[in-house]
Design a protein around this motif. Structure first.
Motif, PDB file in Angstrom:
ATOM      1  N   TRP A 340       0.811  -1.215   0.000  1.00  0.00           N
ATOM      2  CA  TRP A 340       0.000   0.000   0.000  1.00  0.00           C
ATOM      3  C   TRP A 340       0.847   1.268   0.000  1.00  0.00           C
ATOM      4  O   TRP A 340       1.880   1.350   0.658  1.00  0.00           O
ATOM      5  N   LYS A 341       0.351   2.255  -0.754  1.00  0.00           N
ATOM      6  CA  LYS A 341       0.913   3.603  -0.732  1.00  0.00           C
ATOM      7  C   LYS A 341      -0.253   4.586  -0.647  1.00  0.00           C
ATOM      8  O   LYS A 341      -1.268   4.416  -1.332  1.00  0.00           O
ATOM      9  N   ASP A 342      -0.113   5.599   0.166  1.00  0.00           N
ATOM     10  CA  ASP A 342      -1.196   6.565   0.323  1.00  0.00           C
ATOM     11  C   ASP A 342      -1.528   7.274  -0.984  1.00  0.00           C
ATOM     12  O   ASP A 342      -2.653   7.764  -1.159  1.00  0.00           O
ATOM     13  N   GLU A 343      -0.589   7.316  -1.897  1.00  0.00           N
ATOM     14  CA  GLU A 343      -0.845   7.975  -3.185  1.00  0.00           C
ATOM     15  C   GLU A 343      -1.914   7.247  -3.999  1.00  0.00           C
ATOM     16  O   GLU A 343      -2.491   7.818  -4.922  1.00  0.00           O
ATOM     17  N   PHE A 344      -2.192   5.978  -3.642  1.00  0.00           N
ATOM     18  CA  PHE A 344      -3.226   5.229  -4.358  1.00  0.00           C
ATOM     19  C   PHE A 344      -4.609   5.847  -4.157  1.00  0.00           C
ATOM     20  O   PHE A 344      -5.515   5.610  -4.962  1.00  0.00           O
ATOM     21  N   VAL A 345      -4.785   6.596  -3.067  1.00  0.00           N
ATOM     22  CA  VAL A 345      -6.074   7.248  -2.815  1.00  0.00           C
ATOM     23  C   VAL A 345      -5.923   8.769  -2.833  1.00  0.00           C
ATOM     24  O   VAL A 345      -6.696   9.495  -2.217  1.00  0.00           O
TER      25      VAL A 345
END
Length: 364
Positions: A340-345
Motif C-alpha cells: 500500500w501507498k497513500d498515493e493510491f487514494v
C-alpha cells in the motif's frame, strides 16, 4: 423338482421387489429429509457454537432486505452451489484491512426452484467465522436467482446512511486493501450527483461499445469514471441504490418494458438472452439502463497503469464455471495488490469521465 424350481424363482422375485422398494423408501426419505432441513431453517435463527449465525425467518425473497444493525462496512457475499469457490473468497475477506472500522459479513445462499439448498455450500458458510466482525448466513426462502441475490440482499436503513456495502459473487478474490480504496472513493465522490458507486474490477477493464478497447488513463490518474457498472466487486452509493431498487421493482412488473440502451454490446447480449429465455441471468442490464437514464458513472481504479505492473489488482475474477461460464477460465491476468501507498487514494476533484467507447467526455 419343478415345484422346487418354481419356489426358488418366486423367492428371487420377492427378494428383488423388496430391494427395489427399500431403495425407493431410502431415496424418498433422503429427499424429505433435505426438504425438512430447509423447512427447519425457516423456523428461526440459531447459534452454532462459535460459527456463523444462520437465519431465514425474517426475510421474504423478492423484497430488499434491511438489516437491524448499522456498521461502517457491510460485505455481501452471494452464492449458490460453489462451496470451494466461496471459501477461497472468504479467506481473502478474512485478510481485509478495516483500519478500525466496524463491519459485518452477510453470506446469502440461494435455493433451487424446488426450495432446496446445496448442503456443502451451507455447511462451509456456517463453518466460517470472520475475524473482523459478525458473520451471518442467510438462506433464501425461495429461489431468488441472480436478480434477487444482487438487488435485494442489502438496502440502506435510510437514504442518508453512512454505511458502505460491497456486493461480491463467490468467484471473486479480494486484495486486503480493497476496503481502504472503496472508503476513499466514497469519501471523495460520494456527494457527486453522477456517482453511482465504485467497482473493484481490475484485471479486465474494457469498453462496452463493441470494440472492447482497454479503458486507460495516464499514469498520473489513479481513478476514472466509466458509464458502465463493473460487477466484480461493486459498492453502490447508498441513496442511489435505494432509488434503483424502487425503480427496478416497479418496472420489472411491466411486461412491455425492456431495459435497452442504444449502441452498446450489453443490450445485444440481453436481447439474445431474451430470445433464448435466459434474460433472468443478466440483472446488470437493468442497472446499466438505470444509470443511462439517470446519467450515472461508476468509479474504477487505474492502479495497474500507475504502478506499471500486473500486480496491482484490487480484486480478481477467478472465472469459475457458473451461470455464464461453461468451463474454467483464466485467473492469472493480474495479481492482488499487496503493498500500500497513500498515493493510491490521492484522487483528483476533477475526475475523468469515459464514454462507452473509452474516450473522455465532460458529462454523460
Amino acid at each position: 423338482m419343478v415345484w422346487l424350481k418354481q419356489k426358488f424363482v418366486i423367492g428371487v422375485l420377492i427378494f428383488v421387489v423388496s430391494l427395489c422398494f427399500l431403495a425407493y423408501v431410502y431415496q424418498w426419505t433422503g429427499d424429505q429429509s433435505e426438504k425438512t432441513q430447509v423447512q427447519l431453517e425457516s423456523t428461526g435463527k440459531h447459534r452454532n457454537g462459535d460459527k456463523s449465525e444462520t437465519t431465514r425467518a425474517d426475510y421474504v425473497t423478492g423484497k430488499p432486505y434491511v438489516y437491524d444493525d448499522e456498521v461502517d462496512f457491510r460485505v455481501i457475499v452471494i452464492t449458490y452451489n460453489r462451496d470451494q469457490s466461496l471459501m477461497k473468497l472468504l479467506r481473502t475477506i478474512d485478510e481485509l484491512e478495516l483500519d478500525g472500522d466496524t463491519a459485518a459479513l452477510e453470506i446469502w445462499i440461494d435455493v433451487n426452484k424446488e426450495g432446496i439448498f446445496h448442503n456443502k455450500t451451507v455447511s462451509e458458510a456456517r463453518s466460517f467465522r470472520w475475524k473482523k466482525g459478525p458473520t451471518r448466513v442467510h438462506i433464501q426462502t425461495s429461489h431468488a436467482g441472480i436478480y434477487g441475490q444482487w438487488i435485494d440482499t442489502w438496502r440502506p436503513r435510510d437514504r442518508d446512511s453512512k454505511e458502505l456495502a460491497l456486493i461480491l459473487e463467490d468467484d471473486i478474490s479480494l486484495s486486503k486493501y480493497a476496503y481502504r480504496w472503496i472508503k476513499a472513493v466514497h469519501r471523495t465522490y460520494g456527494s457527486y450527483p453522477d456517482f453511482a458507486g465504485s467497482s473493484l474490477t481490475s484485471d479486465e477493464q474494457k469498453s462496452h461499445d463493441g470494440s472492447f478497447r482497454v479503458l486507460h488513463r495516464p499514469k498520473n490518474e489513479t481513478v476514472f469514471m466509466y458509464k458502465c457498472i463493473g460487477t466484480w466487486g461493486f459498492s453502490p452509493r447508498t441513496s442511489m441504490w435505494a432509488d434503483f431498487q424502487d425503480w427496478y421493482h416497479e418496472h420489472s412488473t411491466k411486461k412491455d418494458f425492456h431495459p435497452y440502451v442504444p449502441k452498446i454490446v450489453t443490450t445485444e447480449w440481453y436481447r439474445s438472452f431474451e430470445a433464448s429465455g435466459k434474460a433472468d441471468s443478466m440483472w446488470e442490464q437493468w442497472f446499466i439502463y438505470y444509470a443511462y437514464k439517470e446519467k450515472l458513472f461508476t468509479v474504477y481504479n487505474n492502479l495497474k497503469t500507475v504502478n506499471g505492473d500486473d500486480k496491482s489488482c484490487l480484486c480478481i475474477n477467478r472465472r469459475e464455471v457458473g451461470l455464464h461460464v461453461g468451463s474454467k477460465g483464466r485467473e492469472d491476468y493480474c495479481s492482488l495488490l499487496d503493498t500500500w501507498k497513500d498515493e493510491f487514494v490521492s484522487f483528483p476533484d476533477r475526475i475523468t469521465r469515459l464514454d462507452w467507447n473509452g474516450d473522455a467526455v465532460e458529462k454523460y
